[in-house]
Design an enzyme around this catalytic site. Structure first.
Site, PDB file in Angstrom:
ATOM      1  N   CYS A 136     -29.308 -27.712  46.021  1.00  0.00           N
ATOM      2  CA  CYS A 136     -28.031 -28.425  46.155  1.00  0.00           C
ATOM      3  C   CYS A 136     -26.882 -27.583  45.616  1.00  0.00           C
ATOM      4  O   CYS A 136     -26.669 -27.527  44.401  1.00  0.00           O
ATOM      5  CB  CYS A 136     -28.129 -29.757  45.413  1.00  0.00           C
ATOM      6  SG  CYS A 136     -26.612 -30.715  45.411  1.00  0.00           S
ATOM      7  N   CYS A 139     -24.155 -29.449  43.791  1.00  0.00           N
ATOM      8  CA  CYS A 139     -24.545 -29.840  42.431  1.00  0.00           C
ATOM      9  C   CYS A 139     -24.492 -28.640  41.477  1.00  0.00           C
ATOM     10  O   CYS A 139     -24.016 -28.755  40.359  1.00  0.00           O
ATOM     11  CB  CYS A 139     -25.967 -30.381  42.416  1.00  0.00           C
ATOM     12  SG  CYS A 139     -26.309 -31.611  43.676  1.00  0.00           S
ATOM     13  N   ASP A 140     -25.015 -27.505  41.911  1.00  0.00           N
ATOM     14  CA  ASP A 140     -25.275 -26.415  40.965  1.00  0.00           C
ATOM     15  C   ASP A 140     -24.470 -25.142  41.218  1.00  0.00           C
ATOM     16  O   ASP A 140     -24.586 -24.186  40.452  1.00  0.00           O
ATOM     17  CB  ASP A 140     -26.781 -26.075  40.992  1.00  0.00           C
ATOM     18  CG  ASP A 140     -27.621 -27.242  40.502  1.00  0.00           C
ATOM     19  OD1 ASP A 140     -27.114 -27.997  39.656  1.00  0.00           O
ATOM     20  OD2 ASP A 140     -28.759 -27.413  40.974  1.00  0.00           O
TER      21      ASP A 140
HETATM   22  C1  LIG Z   1     -32.510 -29.475  41.780  1.00  0.00           C
HETATM   23  C2  LIG Z   1     -31.552 -30.609  42.095  1.00  0.00           C
HETATM   24  C3  LIG Z   1     -30.365 -30.698  41.394  1.00  0.00           C
HETATM   25  C4  LIG Z   1     -29.476 -31.741  41.683  1.00  0.00           C
HETATM   26  N1  LIG Z   1     -28.327 -31.808  40.942  1.00  0.00           N
HETATM   27  C5  LIG Z   1     -27.462 -32.816  41.180  1.00  0.00           C
HETATM   28  C6  LIG Z   1     -26.238 -32.905  40.445  1.00  0.00           C
HETATM   29  O1  LIG Z   1     -25.969 -32.074  39.564  1.00  0.00           O
HETATM   30  N2  LIG Z   1     -25.391 -33.916  40.765  1.00  0.00           N
HETATM   31  C7  LIG Z   1     -25.662 -34.824  41.754  1.00  0.00           C
HETATM   32  O2  LIG Z   1     -24.853 -35.725  41.978  1.00  0.00           O
HETATM   33  N3  LIG Z   1     -26.805 -34.756  42.468  1.00  0.00           N
HETATM   34  C8  LIG Z   1     -27.699 -33.781  42.214  1.00  0.00           C
HETATM   35  N4  LIG Z   1     -28.835 -33.688  42.961  1.00  0.00           N
HETATM   36  C9  LIG Z   1     -29.055 -34.656  44.049  1.00  0.00           C
HETATM   37  C10 LIG Z   1     -29.563 -35.979  43.459  1.00  0.00           C
HETATM   38  O3  LIG Z   1     -30.669 -35.703  42.632  1.00  0.00           O
HETATM   39  C11 LIG Z   1     -29.959 -36.942  44.578  1.00  0.00           C
HETATM   40  O4  LIG Z   1     -28.864 -37.167  45.429  1.00  0.00           O
HETATM   41  C12 LIG Z   1     -30.412 -38.269  43.976  1.00  0.00           C
HETATM   42  O5  LIG Z   1     -31.495 -38.063  43.081  1.00  0.00           O
HETATM   43  C13 LIG Z   1     -30.853 -39.259  45.063  1.00  0.00           C
HETATM   44  O6  LIG Z   1     -31.326 -40.393  44.438  1.00  0.00           O
HETATM   45  P1  LIG Z   1     -32.327 -41.399  45.170  1.00  0.00           P
HETATM   46  O7  LIG Z   1     -32.634 -42.453  44.162  1.00  0.00           O
HETATM   47  O8  LIG Z   1     -31.759 -41.793  46.475  1.00  0.00           O
HETATM   48  O9  LIG Z   1     -33.629 -40.573  45.511  1.00  0.00           O
HETATM   49  P2  LIG Z   1     -34.637 -39.689  44.576  1.00  0.00           P
HETATM   50  O10 LIG Z   1     -33.982 -39.190  43.353  1.00  0.00           O
HETATM   51  O11 LIG Z   1     -35.211 -38.730  45.536  1.00  0.00           O
HETATM   52  O12 LIG Z   1     -35.740 -40.758  44.139  1.00  0.00           O
HETATM   53  C14 LIG Z   1     -36.696 -41.239  45.052  1.00  0.00           C
HETATM   54  C15 LIG Z   1     -37.713 -42.089  44.299  1.00  0.00           C
HETATM   55  O13 LIG Z   1     -38.556 -42.730  45.264  1.00  0.00           O
HETATM   56  C16 LIG Z   1     -39.912 -42.616  44.859  1.00  0.00           C
HETATM   57  N5  LIG Z   1     -40.735 -42.729  46.075  1.00  0.00           N
HETATM   58  C17 LIG Z   1     -40.878 -41.835  47.090  1.00  0.00           C
HETATM   59  N6  LIG Z   1     -41.713 -42.336  48.032  1.00  0.00           N
HETATM   60  C18 LIG Z   1     -42.091 -43.565  47.605  1.00  0.00           C
HETATM   61  C19 LIG Z   1     -42.935 -44.586  48.135  1.00  0.00           C
HETATM   62  N7  LIG Z   1     -43.583 -44.437  49.297  1.00  0.00           N
HETATM   63  N8  LIG Z   1     -43.094 -45.728  47.415  1.00  0.00           N
HETATM   64  C20 LIG Z   1     -42.451 -45.913  46.221  1.00  0.00           C
HETATM   65  N9  LIG Z   1     -41.635 -44.980  45.671  1.00  0.00           N
HETATM   66  C21 LIG Z   1     -41.470 -43.812  46.355  1.00  0.00           C
HETATM   67  C22 LIG Z   1     -39.985 -41.271  44.148  1.00  0.00           C
HETATM   68  O14 LIG Z   1     -41.119 -41.237  43.273  1.00  0.00           O
HETATM   69  C23 LIG Z   1     -38.649 -41.321  43.387  1.00  0.00           C
HETATM   70  O15 LIG Z   1     -38.819 -42.046  42.187  1.00  0.00           O
HETATM   71  C24 LIG Z   1     -29.764 -32.687  42.699  1.00  0.00           C
HETATM   72  C25 LIG Z   1     -30.972 -32.594  43.396  1.00  0.00           C
HETATM   73  C26 LIG Z   1     -31.867 -31.580  43.097  1.00  0.00           C
HETATM   74  C27 LIG Z   1     -33.183 -31.518  43.838  1.00  0.00           C
END
Ligand SMILES: Cc1cc2nc3c(=O)[nH]c(=O)nc-3n(C[C@H](O)[C@H](O)[C@H](O)COP(=O)(O)OP(=O)(O)OC[C@H]3O[C@@H](n4cnc5c(N)ncnc54)[C@H](O)[C@@H]3O)c2cc1C
Length: 346
Positions: A136, A139-140
């Site tokens: 990302c 983000c970084d």
């Molecule tokens: C290396 C990195 C750095 C980042 N840095 C930043 C930053 O500095 N600032 C920023 O704003 N964003 C950042 N992001 C992006 C940010 O992390 C994501 O936009 C955010 O985490 C999305 O949140 P989410 O809850 O939609 O999904 P996710 O964080 O992907 O969470 C998904 C969840 O669903 C669960 N899951 C998956 N499949 C299933 C299933 N079948 N049944 C039940 N549970 C399931 C997983 O275990 C997880 O707990 C970064 C991403 C990465 C990879």
């Protein structure tokens, strides 16, 4: 035998799921959060988050998630291990089968299962993700002022990441396994015309050097004039190997929404598997899906922004939508039968 019916199950314990849990728990539901295989979601893969509102000094990704979980638990949300493997949405209650072998019944479900970034498979990527290796740039990118960085990919998102990184980095090199880009003409032209973006054609990333203390310090690239060099290298063909000093590596080869369990349900998915939510009546946006009682929030339904703060915002929207939906369903059920079912025959 009878089995309790939950009011609300939230699939996913990333920032979208946690935000939904805080809102739903504060509205006096007892949401059950399924943590999935990656408790805490993608933010647990990163060290510093500097763009989440309310933390002027930045905050660790893990700390942000732990605080969110505490906040949700404090208002009564419950957490359970396991992922949804399959789901049946043909009427009420919704039925979920979990990886733990258990099954759950619930009136409403918020799908907050995220979209996992694809990884290249380079040596040391597990160790260095979040320590100079990222998926990302938004983000970084700002951590790489004055660095030489690599972007791996050849599509629109790789071009976007490269152009964004060119604001901070000293040099940006797009590493692409072929000699032509998959990106749209306009994005490819922008990247090619930008003086700060270079291209390593017919090249792939083999290994990343560095440590969690020092961050990324270098990378090993492999190239072959006919493209797809890694498979040629693995087949023992003659290839060129180059070691570079770099301060950052960004993967931009797409995301995989975690929606396999929705494939045989009425929930609409787009061609890449992202959940499609509807826009209804005079509401500008909603988190409702095509399946009654099923809502979606965060990266799993948002291919555009994919940020922690947007995912958290959508989590709160989903909880508010569920609250309204449960109230109308309850009113409808009370009108027709005089009672609301709380248990189901097994
Ligand atoms: C290396 C990195 C750095 C980042 N840095 C930043 C930053 O500095 N600032 C920023 O704003 N964003 C950042 N992001 C992006 C940010 O992390 C994501 O936009 C955010 O985490 C999305 O949140 P989410 O809850 O939609 O999904 P996710 O964080 O992907 O969470 C998904 C969840 O669903 C669960 N899951 C998956 N499949 C299933 C299933 N079948 N049944 C039940 N549970 C399931 C997983 O275990 C997880 O707990 C970064 C991403 C990465 C990879």
């Amino acid at each position: 035998m009878t089995e309790d019916i939950q009011d609300l199950v939230i699939a996913g314990s990333g920032v979208a799921g946690l935000s939904a849990a805080v809102y739903a728990a504060r509205a006096d539901f007892v949401p059950l959060v399924l943590e999935g295989d990656e408790p805490g979601g993608q933010l647990t893969l990163t060290t510093d988050v500097e763009n989440y509102l309310g933390f002027p000094e930045g905050v660790g990704g893990m700390e942000l998630i732990q605080r969110g979980k505490e906040q949700a638990e404090q208002f009564g949300a419950e957490f359970q291990h396991g992922s949804i493997e399959s789901a049946e949405f043909d009427g009420q209650p919704l039925k979920l089968s979990l990886s733990t072998g258990e099954s759950l019944r619930t009136r409403a479900l918020i799908v907050a299962t995220g979209a996992s970034a694809r990884w290249v498979g380079a040596e040391a990527e597990d160790e260095l993700m979040g320590y100079g290796l990222s998926t990302c740039a938004t983000c970084d990118g700002a951590f790489h002022r004055g660095d030489d960085v690599l972007v791996v990919g050849g599509g629109d998102s790789a071009m976007e990441e490269a152009l964004f990184l060119a604001r901070f980095a000293d040099t940006v090199t797009v590493v692409h396994r072929r000699d032509e880009l998959r990106a749209s003409e306009i994005m490819a032209d922008r990247a090619r015309d930008h003086g700060g973006v270079e291209f390593a054609w017919n090249t792939e990333l083999l290994a990343i050097d560095g440590s969690q203390e020092e961050g990324v310090t270098g990378a090993t690239l492999v190239s072959h004039p006919d493209g797809y060099p890694t498979e040629k290298y693995e087949a023992g063909e003659d290839v060129e190997i180059e070691e570079l000093d770099v301060g950052g590596v960004f993967y931009a080869i797409g995301h995989e929404p975690n929606t396999d369990f929705l494939r045989d349900t009425p929930v609409d998915l787009d061609d890449d598997g992202y959940v499609q939510t509807s826009t209804a009546g005079d509401t500008w946006a909603t988190t409702a899906t095509a399946a009654d009682g099923v809502f979606a929030a965060g990266d799993v339904m948002d291919r555009e922004y994919q940020q922690a703060v947007t995912a958290a915002g959508m989590g709160s929207m989903a909880a508010l939508d569920v609250e309204e939906w449960l109230e109308s369903a309850e009113a409808a059920s009370t009108d027709s039968t005089g009672t609301i079912p709380t248990e189901a025959d097994d």
